[in-house]
Design a protein around this motif. Structure first.
Motif, PDB file in Angstrom:
ATOM      1  N   MET A  17     -71.578 157.297 -20.505  1.00  0.00           N
ATOM      2  CA  MET A  17     -70.678 157.377 -21.477  1.00  0.00           C
ATOM      3  C   MET A  17     -70.746 155.973 -22.077  1.00  0.00           C
ATOM      4  N   PRO A  18     -70.551 156.114 -23.723  1.00  0.00           N
ATOM      5  CA  PRO A  18     -70.645 154.834 -24.429  1.00  0.00           C
ATOM      6  C   PRO A  18     -69.422 154.072 -24.480  1.00  0.00           C
ATOM      7  N   HIS A  19     -69.457 152.709 -24.583  1.00  0.00           N
ATOM      8  CA  HIS A  19     -68.335 151.891 -24.429  1.00  0.00           C
ATOM      9  C   HIS A  19     -67.434 152.067 -25.815  1.00  0.00           C
ATOM     10  N   ASN A  20     -66.361 151.903 -25.678  1.00  0.00           N
ATOM     11  CA  ASN A  20     -65.510 151.665 -27.113  1.00  0.00           C
ATOM     12  C   ASN A  20     -66.251 150.714 -28.210  1.00  0.00           C
ATOM     13  N   LEU A  21     -66.280 151.202 -29.250  1.00  0.00           N
ATOM     14  CA  LEU A  21     -66.890 150.516 -30.468  1.00  0.00           C
ATOM     15  C   LEU A  21     -65.911 150.038 -31.265  1.00  0.00           C
ATOM     16  N   SER A  22     -64.694 150.047 -30.855  1.00  0.00           N
ATOM     17  CA  SER A  22     -63.553 149.602 -31.795  1.00  0.00           C
ATOM     18  C   SER A  22     -63.702 147.844 -31.865  1.00  0.00           C
ATOM     19  N   MET A  74     -69.332 139.202 -34.663  1.00  0.00           N
ATOM     20  CA  MET A  74     -69.386 137.379 -34.930  1.00  0.00           C
ATOM     21  C   MET A  74     -68.984 136.859 -33.537  1.00  0.00           C
ATOM     22  N   ALA A  75     -69.151 135.484 -33.512  1.00  0.00           N
ATOM     23  CA  ALA A  75     -68.989 134.828 -32.289  1.00  0.00           C
ATOM     24  C   ALA A  75     -68.304 133.766 -32.475  1.00  0.00           C
ATOM     25  N   ALA A 132     -71.444 137.054 -38.477  1.00  0.00           N
ATOM     26  CA  ALA A 132     -72.520 138.249 -38.507  1.00  0.00           C
ATOM     27  C   ALA A 132     -73.506 137.878 -38.982  1.00  0.00           C
ATOM     28  N   GLY A 133     -74.771 138.501 -38.403  1.00  0.00           N
ATOM     29  CA  GLY A 133     -76.053 138.563 -39.167  1.00  0.00           C
ATOM     30  C   GLY A 133     -76.907 137.192 -38.828  1.00  0.00           C
ATOM     31  N   ARG A 145     -66.433 142.154 -32.062  1.00  0.00           N
ATOM     32  CA  ARG A 145     -67.036 143.228 -33.037  1.00  0.00           C
ATOM     33  C   ARG A 145     -65.970 143.520 -34.350  1.00  0.00           C
ATOM     34  N   LEU A 146     -66.545 143.604 -35.476  1.00  0.00           N
ATOM     35  CA  LEU A 146     -65.822 143.590 -36.528  1.00  0.00           C
ATOM     36  C   LEU A 146     -65.206 145.067 -36.851  1.00  0.00           C
ATOM     37  N   ALA A 147     -64.016 145.147 -37.355  1.00  0.00           N
ATOM     38  CA  ALA A 147     -63.684 146.545 -37.845  1.00  0.00           C
ATOM     39  C   ALA A 147     -64.724 147.488 -38.375  1.00  0.00           C
ATOM     40  N   ALA A 148     -65.466 146.714 -39.215  1.00  0.00           N
ATOM     41  CA  ALA A 148     -66.813 147.438 -39.924  1.00  0.00           C
ATOM     42  C   ALA A 148     -67.768 146.387 -39.982  1.00  0.00           C
ATOM     43  N   ALA A 149     -68.984 146.860 -40.224  1.00  0.00           N
ATOM     44  CA  ALA A 149     -70.254 145.858 -40.326  1.00  0.00           C
ATOM     45  C   ALA A 149     -70.170 145.345 -41.631  1.00  0.00           C
ATOM     46  N   THR A 150     -70.546 144.027 -41.820  1.00  0.00           N
ATOM     47  CA  THR A 150     -70.623 143.187 -42.887  1.00  0.00           C
ATOM     48  C   THR A 150     -71.741 143.768 -43.801  1.00  0.00           C
TER      49      THR A 150
END
Length: 179
Positions: A1-6, A102-103, A125-126, A158-163
């Protein structure tokens, strides 16, 4: 089962999945089991340098100049004594941040409990490369560190949406050429 991606801090299980991805989130781990923590990945010390000149930061970065530095040599036992002062450190591992992560790098608590601080900027990110940080020895008696020691924990968010446009600055791909 995939992990939560939020959005939020990644767990050990999510980090392990990303380490097996393409490209791997982090490469060059010395000891995967020891370095992957519940909420981040420990980065290890590759090099330490003394600052030998001033740096410059300007409004438009046209006049930006990094401070000159000279690498220090670890002793035959792999250790290095650091007098009080500021040092530039490079990590062993290469980080490959996708557009939705991002980190932040945080010091290991042993550094803080020994009068040593690890300062770092945001890992956007990136970004891909072997990062550097500022290590400051505040302890008036100095500090000893061994080549390959785990000195900081990289915590991934994890960002709310990819940049749409990830990091594309001058440090992209830095020091990926293993010496």
């Amino acid at each position: 089962m995939p992990h939560n991606l939020s959005a939020g801090v990644l767990s050990r299980e999510q980090l392990l999945e990303l380490l097996d991805g393409e490209p791997p989130l982090v490469t060059g781990l010395r000891d995967r089991e020891a370095q992957v923590q519940p909420n981040g990945i420990d980065l290890t010390l590759d090099s330490v340098a003394n600052f030998t000149g001033p740096g410059t930061l300007t409004v438009d970065n046209a006049g930006r100049r990094l401070a000159d530095s000279t690498d220090l040599t670890f002793g035959p036992d792999g250790q290095l004594y650091l007098s009080p002062g500021a040092y530039l450190v490079r990590f062993t591992e290469t980080v490959n941040l996708p557009a939705d992560l991002m980190a932040y790098l945080r010091p290991r608590s042993t550094l803080l409990r020994s009068g040593v601080a690890l300062h770092t900027a945001v890992w956007d990110a990136g970004y891909a490369g072997r990062g550097q940080s500022l290590l400051v020895v505040y302890n008036p008696h100095g500090f000893r560190v061994q080549h390959g020691a785990r000195i900081g924990q990289l915590v991934f968010h994890r960002l709310a949406a990819a940049t749409a446009e990830g990091y594309d600055g001058i440090y992209q791909g830095e020091a990926t050429d293993r010496r």
